[in-house]
Design a protein around this motif. Structure first.
Motif, PDB file in Angstrom:
ATOM      1  N   ARG A   9      10.763  27.231   5.220  1.00 36.08           N
ATOM      2  CA  ARG A   9      11.994  28.124   5.586  1.00 36.08           C
ATOM      3  C   ARG A   9      12.131  29.630   5.093  1.00 36.08           C
ATOM      4  N   GLU A  12       9.395  31.690   6.826  1.00 34.53           N
ATOM      5  CA  GLU A  12       9.841  31.780   8.311  1.00 34.53           C
ATOM      6  C   GLU A  12      10.904  32.956   8.331  1.00 34.53           C
ATOM      7  N   GLU A  13      11.782  33.031   7.360  1.00 39.84           N
ATOM      8  CA  GLU A  13      12.528  34.432   7.151  1.00 39.84           C
ATOM      9  C   GLU A  13      11.912  35.542   6.974  1.00 39.84           C
ATOM     10  N   ARG A  15       8.668  36.090   7.740  1.00 38.31           N
ATOM     11  CA  ARG A  15       8.097  36.244   9.191  1.00 38.31           C
ATOM     12  C   ARG A  15       8.949  37.330   9.910  1.00 38.31           C
ATOM     13  N   GLN A  16      10.058  36.955  10.075  1.00 35.11           N
ATOM     14  CA  GLN A  16      11.029  37.372  10.979  1.00 35.11           C
ATOM     15  C   GLN A  16      11.371  38.731  10.551  1.00 35.11           C
ATOM     16  N   ARG A  17      11.728  38.998   9.338  1.00 33.52           N
ATOM     17  CA  ARG A  17      11.964  40.366   8.809  1.00 33.52           C
ATOM     18  C   ARG A  17      10.983  41.131   9.028  1.00 33.52           C
ATOM     19  N   HIS A  18       9.736  40.815   8.705  1.00 36.74           N
ATOM     20  CA  HIS A  18       8.204  41.499   8.980  1.00 36.74           C
ATOM     21  C   HIS A  18       8.193  41.847  10.551  1.00 36.74           C
ATOM     22  N   GLN A  19       8.529  41.033  11.431  1.00 39.21           N
ATOM     23  CA  GLN A  19       8.312  41.087  12.668  1.00 39.21           C
ATOM     24  C   GLN A  19       9.378  42.243  13.272  1.00 39.21           C
ATOM     25  N   GLN A  20      10.625  42.328  12.720  1.00 41.60           N
ATOM     26  CA  GLN A  20      11.477  43.064  12.924  1.00 41.60           C
ATOM     27  C   GLN A  20      11.127  44.625  12.625  1.00 41.60           C
TER      28      GLN A  20
END
Length: 137
Positions: A9, A12-13, A15-20
């Protein structure tokens, strides 16, 4: 919920911040820290990244030692060029290639030392963990 689920979890958080951040145009590198957590580093925070499974130089001090080695090679090669003249022979001009290689090695190692020192300083200022040397999980 076990520790593997908790780590997944958190990963994944991150990764999401990285992609943003990447979508917003930032130059970022997603890698693990020395304590195993996933972290998104800015390019100037990561330092020297290695993609190798064997020991490599990554610290500023290590690169300074490397630069000193190349400097010694350059000095030795100059002695090779001039050495035969003490016996009345022509200079060994071919050794100038070794001199050029030594000088190039000094410049390269010095540049990497500056990058590594700057990244370490930025991570310390920003309170970021050190990235792992091992880039493959």
């Amino acid at each position: 919920m076990n520790s593997r689920d908790v780590r997944s979890r958190r990963d994944e958080e991150v990764r999401q911040r990285h992609q943003q951040a990447v979508a917003a145009g930032q130059q970022r590198v997603l890698t693990r820290t020395i304590n195993g957590e996933l972290h998104s580093y800015a390019r100037d925070e990561i330092g020297v990244v290695t993609a190798s499974s064997h020991p490599t130089v990554r610290s500023a001090g290590g690169f300074v030692v490397m630069a000193l080695f190349f400097a010694a090679v350059a000095v030795f090669s100059i002695l090779l060029v001039a050495g035969p003249t003490s016996q009345g022979k022509d200079p060994l001009w071919g050794a100038l290639l070794l001199t050029a290689g030594g000088v190039a090695g000094v410049a390269y190692a010095a540049r990497l030392a500056v990058v590594a020192a700057k990244a370490r300083r930025l991570r310390a200022e920003r309170g970021l963990p050190e990235p792992t040397a091992r880039q493959f999980d």
